[in-house]
Design an enzyme around this catalytic site. Structure first.
Site, PDB file in Angstrom:
ATOM      1  N   GLU A  75      -6.577-115.021 -40.509  1.00 51.35           N
ATOM      2  CA  GLU A  75      -5.776-113.920 -39.960  1.00 51.35           C
ATOM      3  C   GLU A  75      -5.635-112.787 -40.960  1.00 51.35           C
ATOM      4  OE1 GLU A  75      -2.019-113.471 -40.579  1.00 51.35           O
ATOM      5  OE2 GLU A  75      -1.647-112.109 -38.929  1.00 51.35           O
ATOM      6  N   ASP A  96      -4.586-119.474 -39.231  1.00 51.37           N
ATOM      7  CA  ASP A  96      -3.436-118.568 -39.325  1.00 51.37           C
ATOM      8  C   ASP A  96      -2.511-119.165 -40.385  1.00 51.37           C
ATOM      9  OD1 ASP A  96      -1.501-116.690 -39.074  1.00 51.37           O
ATOM     10  OD2 ASP A  96      -1.033-117.087 -36.976  1.00 51.37           O
ATOM     11  N   ILE A  98       0.426-118.326 -41.636  1.00 53.58           N
ATOM     12  CA  ILE A  98       1.783-118.528 -41.097  1.00 53.58           C
ATOM     13  C   ILE A  98       1.807-117.964 -39.692  1.00 53.58           C
ATOM     14  CG2 ILE A  98       4.255-118.089 -41.326  1.00 53.58           C
ATOM     15  CD1 ILE A  98       3.885-117.619 -44.271  1.00 53.58           C
ATOM     16  N   ASP A  99       1.891-118.831 -38.705  1.00 53.76           N
ATOM     17  CA  ASP A  99       2.104-118.369 -37.343  1.00 53.76           C
ATOM     18  C   ASP A  99       3.623-118.318 -37.141  1.00 53.76           C
ATOM     19  OD1 ASP A  99       0.785-117.666 -34.754  1.00 53.76           O
ATOM     20  OD2 ASP A  99       2.158-119.226 -34.059  1.00 53.76           O
ATOM     21  N   THR A 101       5.432-115.152 -38.302  1.00 55.97           N
ATOM     22  CA  THR A 101       5.885-114.484 -39.536  1.00 55.97           C
ATOM     23  C   THR A 101       7.258-113.831 -39.345  1.00 55.97           C
ATOM     24  OG1 THR A 101       4.442-112.635 -38.910  1.00 55.97           O
ATOM     25  CG2 THR A 101       3.702-114.050 -40.697  1.00 55.97           C
ATOM     26  N   ASP A 225      -4.255-117.546 -33.759  1.00 54.28           N
ATOM     27  CA  ASP A 225      -2.926-117.976 -33.302  1.00 54.28           C
ATOM     28  C   ASP A 225      -3.016-119.202 -32.388  1.00 54.28           C
ATOM     29  OD1 ASP A 225      -1.494-115.760 -34.441  1.00 54.28           O
ATOM     30  OD2 ASP A 225      -2.200-114.504 -32.792  1.00 54.28           O
TER      31      ASP A 225
END
Lengths: 279, 279
Positions: A75, A96, A98-99, A101, A225
Site C-alpha cells: 500500500e 496493507d 496497517i488497514d 489507519t 485492503d
C-alpha cells in the site's frame, strides 16, 4: 502463462506469511500504545503514520530476503509513487501494513495487518492479523478459514430484511462520492436490520467470515485492503462479487461480500454504484 | 426531599452491583453462543430475546432480596408495560439487561449489561459489562472510571475536523426519523475524520471514555441505555450534554458525549435535532 507452484512450496510461503504477520503485529501493537506523529495524505481523513511505512519496509525486506523473485504490491509503495498495480501470474505478496489507519490514529482497536498471496492472479493465502485485539485470521485456498486456529463459518441469513450490513463512510471527501455513500447507507438502513461501521476493510471481511455481520459493501478500497479478507470470507463460506453483481475484479476498487449466495443477489438492486477507478 | 446515603452504604451498593453484573454477564455469554429464539418489538430491527427478559428478572430479584425498598427501572419491564419512568431521590437501580440486542441476535460481540444507580436523581454508580469481549467498565462518582481495573482517560481532541464520531442508524423505522439520522451521519462525515457505528449505546459511551473515539451522539435511546455509560464517560474526563447543548435530561431520550469541553460545543450546530419524546 500460468505458473506451477507445488503444494509444498505454497506451505513454505504460508509459513513465512504467518511469521511476517506476527512480527508486523508486534511493531503495530507497540506503536499503538505510543504517542504518534501523523502526516496527511489525500485528505485529512486518510491518515498515514510512520508506523505504516516502517512496517511495510520491514515486511518487504523480510519477504525479498527469502523470495527475491516474488512480486510485491504494498500500500505505501503505491500510495507514494502513484504507480498502477500490475497483477501477473507470478507469486505476488500483497500487503496493507496497517488497514484502518484512521482507527490507529484515534486509538480505535480495529487495526490490522493484511497480507494476501496470489498465484496465477488468484488468492491462495490470506492473513489478517488484528494485533490490538489479538485476533489472527488465516485462510488457505480450499482449506477453510480460522481465527486463532478456530474454524470460521459465515452466517446462514438469506433474507435482506433480516440481515445486518457493514458499510463505511470512507476517506474520500468528494461531495458527490460522499452523497452516494450516504444514499447507500440510507438504503441499507431502510431495507435491513441496520448497519455497522468499524473502519477497517480487512477486519470487516473477517467479521462476515466470523458471522459477526451478514454482508459488507464498499467502494473506494484497494486490492491490498481486501485481497486477504476476501479469501478468508470465501473459505468461511461467504460469497464475494462486484457490487453490481458480476465477478469481483481485484483491481476495480470495490467489492460486495455476503454470508450466503441467496443474500448476495438481493443487495446490488438497493445500491447506487460508484466507479472509483482502478488500481 | 434529598435522601442521605452514607459512603459506606454506597460502597455496599457498588459491591452488589459488581456481583450482579458479573452474574448477568455469565448468563449473557452462555446464551450468546447458543441458538436463540427471537421475538420482535417495535420493529424488525428492535429485537428482544428470551435472554433479555431472563437476565432482567434474575437481576431484579437479586437486588430486591438485599434492597427491597430501592427503586428499580428495567428496560424489559418498561418496554412490556409501556409505563412512564418516575425518577425519584430514592436509590434507584436502572438496568438494561442486554444493550445491543440486534448485535446479540447477529452474534456481533458488542453486547453489554448496563447498570446505573442514581441517588437524588444523580448517577453515582455506573457499570457496563461486555461479557463476550470480557471488558468490565466501572465508575463511581468522583472516583474515576476503569476498564478491567485499568484507569480510563478520554481523548484530548479539541477540533471537530480532527475528531472521529460514533453514531447509529438506530432501530426506529419512521421515514422522517431515519432521514434526519442520515442527514446527521452525512454532516458528521463532512465535518469530521469519519464515523463509526457499533450498535450499543452503553459500549459507545465506554469507547469515548476509553479514548476509542472522540464523540458520540444519539437520538432515541433510553435512560437504561446510557445512565451507566454517562457516568463512566464523565469520570474518564469526557463531557455530556443534550445534543442541542443544554444540560442532559435523563428522561429525554437523547444525548451528546465528547472527549473535551472544547469539542462538545462544536457539535450541536452541525446536527439536525430530533425530539424522541421522553421515558
Amino acid at each position: 502463462m500460468p505458473v506451477d507452484v507445488p503444494d509444498k512450496e505454497v506451505q513454505a510461503i504460508y509459513d513465512l506469511a504467518l511469521e511476517v504477520a506476527r512480527k508486523a503485529g508486534v511493531l503495530i501493537r507497540e506503536a499503538f500504545v505510543k504517542e504518534k506523529s501523523v502526516e496527511t495524505k489525500d485528505s485529512e481523513a486518510d491518515l498515514v503514520t510512520e508506523t505504516d511505512q516502517a512496517v511495510e519496509k520491514f515486511v518487504h525486506d523480510m519477504i525479498k530476503a527469502k523470495y527475491p523473485d516474488h512480486k510485491f504490491i504494498g500500500e505505501e509503495t503505491f500510495a507514494e509513487t502513484g504507480q498502477k498495480c500490475e497483477l501477473t501470474d507470478e507469486p505476488t505478496w500483497i500487503i496493507d501494513p496497517i488497514d484502518g489507519t484512521t482507527n490507529f490514529v484515534h486509538r480505535v482497536q480495529e487495526v490490522s495487518f493484511s497480507l494476501g498471496v496470489t498465484i496465477n492472479k488468484k488468492p491462495v493465502i490470506g492473513i489478517v492479523y488484528a494485533p490490538v485485539k489479538e485476533e489472527m485470521f488465516t485462510a488457505r485456498l480450499g482449506q477453510g478459514a480460522f481465527c486463532n486456529d478456530q474454524r470460521l463459518k459465515a452466517n446462514s441469513i438469506t433474507e435482506l430484511k433480516k440481515s445486518l450490513g457493514i458499510v463505511e463512510g470512507g476517506s474520500a471527501r468528494d461531495p458527490a462520492v460522499v452523497q452516494d455513500k450516504i444514499t447507500n447507507i440510507h438504503s441499507i438502513l431502510k431495507n435491513c436490520h441496520g448497519f455497522r461501521a468499524y473502519g477497517s476493510c480487512a477486519i470487516n471481511l473477517c467479521h462476515v467470515a466470523a458471522g459477526r455481520g451478514d454482508f459488507y459493501v464498499e467502494y473506494g478500497v484497494h486490492i491490498w485492503d481486501f485481497i486477504a479478507g476476501v479469501l478468508i470470507a470465501q473459505e468461511a463460506g461467504a460469497s464475494v462479487c462486484d457490487p453490481e453483481g458480476g465477478e469481483l475484479s481485484l483491481l476495480r476498487r470495490r467489492l460486495l461480500c455476503a454470508c450466503t449466495p441467496e443474500l448476495i443477489v438481493q443487495i446490488p438492486p438497493i445500491l447506487t454504484h460508484l466507479d472509483m477507478g482502478s488500481d
